[in-house]
Write a protein that holds these residues in place. Structure first.
Motif, PDB file in Angstrom:
ATOM      1  N   UNK A   1     -29.743  40.510  12.933  1.00 57.37           N
ATOM      2  CA  UNK A   1     -30.362  40.319  11.614  1.00 57.37           C
ATOM      3  C   UNK A   1     -31.251  39.075  11.581  1.00 57.37           C
ATOM      4  N   UNK A   2     -30.834  38.022  12.299  1.00 52.95           N
ATOM      5  CA  UNK A   2     -31.638  36.791  12.331  1.00 52.95           C
ATOM      6  C   UNK A   2     -32.981  37.011  13.029  1.00 52.95           C
ATOM      7  N   UNK A   3     -32.960  37.823  14.088  1.00 52.94           N
ATOM      8  CA  UNK A   3     -34.191  38.045  14.860  1.00 52.94           C
ATOM      9  C   UNK A   3     -34.978  39.262  14.379  1.00 52.94           C
ATOM     10  N   UNK A   4     -34.300  40.171  13.643  1.00 54.76           N
ATOM     11  CA  UNK A   4     -34.945  41.407  13.177  1.00 54.76           C
ATOM     12  C   UNK A   4     -35.041  42.461  14.278  1.00 54.76           C
ATOM     13  N   UNK A   5     -34.158  42.350  15.293  1.00 54.97           N
ATOM     14  CA  UNK A   5     -34.197  43.297  16.415  1.00 54.97           C
ATOM     15  C   UNK A   5     -33.417  44.575  16.096  1.00 54.97           C
ATOM     16  N   UNK A   6     -34.119  45.711  16.105  1.00 53.81           N
ATOM     17  CA  UNK A   6     -33.484  47.006  15.821  1.00 53.81           C
ATOM     18  C   UNK A   6     -32.524  47.397  16.938  1.00 53.81           C
ATOM     19  N   UNK A   7     -32.934  47.193  18.202  1.00 56.65           N
ATOM     20  CA  UNK A   7     -32.080  47.602  19.328  1.00 56.65           C
ATOM     21  C   UNK A   7     -30.775  46.806  19.316  1.00 56.65           C
ATOM     22  N   UNK A   8     -30.834  45.534  18.891  1.00 53.92           N
ATOM     23  CA  UNK A   8     -29.625  44.708  18.829  1.00 53.92           C
ATOM     24  C   UNK A   8     -28.747  45.104  17.648  1.00 53.92           C
ATOM     25  N   UNK A   9     -29.375  45.472  16.524  1.00 61.11           N
ATOM     26  CA  UNK A   9     -28.594  45.970  15.383  1.00 61.11           C
ATOM     27  C   UNK A   9     -27.898  47.282  15.753  1.00 61.11           C
ATOM     28  N   UNK A  10     -28.606  48.134  16.508  1.00 59.16           N
ATOM     29  CA  UNK A  10     -28.019  49.399  16.985  1.00 59.16           C
ATOM     30  C   UNK A  10     -26.860  49.112  17.924  1.00 59.16           C
ATOM     31  N   UNK A  11     -27.024  48.093  18.772  1.00 52.49           N
ATOM     32  CA  UNK A  11     -25.975  47.700  19.699  1.00 52.49           C
ATOM     33  C   UNK A  11     -24.757  47.178  18.939  1.00 52.49           C
ATOM     34  N   UNK A  12     -25.007  46.456  17.834  1.00 52.95           N
ATOM     35  CA  UNK A  12     -23.905  45.950  16.991  1.00 52.95           C
ATOM     36  C   UNK A  12     -23.138  47.119  16.392  1.00 52.95           C
ATOM     37  N   UNK A  13     -23.874  48.182  16.008  1.00 52.27           N
ATOM     38  CA  UNK A  13     -23.257  49.401  15.468  1.00 52.27           C
ATOM     39  C   UNK A  13     -22.388  50.065  16.532  1.00 52.27           C
TER      40      UNK A  13
ATOM     41  N   UNK B   1     -42.979  46.293  20.692  1.00 54.65           N
ATOM     42  CA  UNK B   1     -42.516  47.686  20.543  1.00 54.65           C
ATOM     43  C   UNK B   1     -41.400  48.040  21.524  1.00 54.65           C
ATOM     44  N   UNK B   2     -41.187  47.190  22.528  1.00 53.69           N
ATOM     45  CA  UNK B   2     -40.085  47.394  23.484  1.00 53.69           C
ATOM     46  C   UNK B   2     -38.772  47.619  22.748  1.00 53.69           C
ATOM     47  N   UNK B   3     -38.586  46.848  21.676  1.00 52.59           N
ATOM     48  CA  UNK B   3     -37.339  46.899  20.911  1.00 52.59           C
ATOM     49  C   UNK B   3     -37.056  48.292  20.365  1.00 52.59           C
ATOM     50  N   UNK B   4     -38.101  48.930  19.768  1.00 49.40           N
ATOM     51  CA  UNK B   4     -37.922  50.279  19.192  1.00 49.40           C
ATOM     52  C   UNK B   4     -37.710  51.306  20.296  1.00 49.40           C
ATOM     53  N   UNK B   5     -38.520  51.229  21.345  1.00 51.36           N
ATOM     54  CA  UNK B   5     -38.405  52.222  22.422  1.00 51.36           C
ATOM     55  C   UNK B   5     -37.058  52.131  23.141  1.00 51.36           C
TER      56      UNK B   5
END
Length: 317
Positions: free
Chosen positions: A39-51, A192-196
């Motif tokens: 959440x601090x960085x706004x990284x989707x892949x990391x939020x998905x990893x947290x899930x 875009x690496x994060x989304x892919x």
């Protein structure tokens, strides 16, 4: 008379419970770290990893519930023991993984449509992710070792899930390293690496779910545990056995199996035939331990060439 409990699997639930409690606290720590950094960085892949890590914690809680009810000791209401409760718990893990996979894909597709926001990542966040990776690796190998030693489906399923979490974290870490370097190299497209990366993360989660399901469904639907030919071969080594047929088995080899068959013994009286069937039971219980064996004695006229229920026949007349 032989001990009626020697064919029961050992009750290792206390050890399994201890492992589940320890890994639950570690998984909650991992989930908290990933969610905060995500959440601090706004990284989707990391939020998905947290899930994904959230499902690890949910699995531990589910495992503790299943462990509470999966005693191998029979009682009046469950004369075959309660071990399938653990397989049901493992199926629950598969279900959680499926939900996680769907949520990750949904988030990634939304970002593709709406556009990717700015991701700010520093050395501090990356260092914490390395710590998280270390915890995940410890949990995986610890759970796998104990699971193999005590034969626990829930621990092995959870270790498999945590192993996929290790690969996911490695993948996300590389992606965030790329994004961190994007500013240095001045390549904004690397954002875009994060989304892919969210897509292969979802694929790894789905693979874990599929493996957990295929490991536990055969046990729940009473699939054949041991080939009837293998049982037939062992039974024919016992002195006094003339023929055995209609062999059926269910359960999980190494955990607990149930074997039943019809037996024709070289005996003129019931007592001798019973003694031979007892030898057959003891032999099979030793070879395929832990096992519960039921032998139905038949007269010579009932001799059959059908070993199992699929048309397999022995070479004996």
């Amino acid at each position: 008379m032989h001990d009626p409990h020697h064919h029961l699997p050992q009750d290792n639930r206390q050890e399994v419970r201890r492992v589940l409690w320890l890994t639950l606290w570690l998984n909650l720590l991992v989930m908290g770290l990933k969610a905060t950094i995500g959440f601090l960085t706004g990284s989707l892949s990391l939020q998905a990893d947290a899930l994904h890590s959230f499902t690890d914690s949910a699995n531990n809680i589910l495992g503790l519930f299943a462990n509470r009810f999966s005693s191998p000791t029979p009682d009046r209401d469950h004369p075959y023991g309660h071990q399938k409760f653990e397989a049901i718990g493992a199926l629950g893990i598969g279900m959680f993984l499926g939900i996680a996979c769907f949520e990750i894909l949904k988030g990634a597709i939304a970002k593709l449509i709406e556009g990717q926001g700015e991701i700010t990542i520093g050395l501090g966040e990356l260092s914490w992710l390395v710590v998280v990776l270390g915890i995940n690796i410890f949990v995986t190998f610890y759970e796998r070792n104990v699971g193999q030693r005590v034969g626990s489906a829930i621990l092995l399923a959870d270790a498999k899930h945590t192993m996929s979490d290790v690969w996911v974290t490695i993948l996300v870490l590389f992606g965030l390293l790329g994004i961190w370097q994007a500013r240095v190299w001045d390549i904004p497209q690397l954002q875009w690496l994060d989304v892919f990366l969210a897509f292969p993360v979802a694929a790894l989660v789905f693979r874990s779910a599929w493996e957990v399901l295929t490991d536990n469904l055969p046990w729940l639907v009473d699939e054949m545990a041991i080939a009837p030919e293998a049982i037939h071969k062992q039974v024919m080594t016992v002195p006094g056995v003339l023929n055995c047929h209609d062999i059926a088995s269910r359960g999980l080899l190494g955990r607990q199996v149930f074997i039943e068959m019809h037996l024709v013994a070289i005996a003129e009286d019931v007592a001798t035939a019973h003694a031979i069937s007892e030898q057959v039971e003891k032999h099979l219980e030793a070879v395929f331990a832990p096992a519960r064996v039921t032998v139905h004695i038949e007269p010579k006229a009932y001799e059959s060439a059908h070993i199992g229920f699929d048309g397999t026949s022995s070479s004996h007349p």
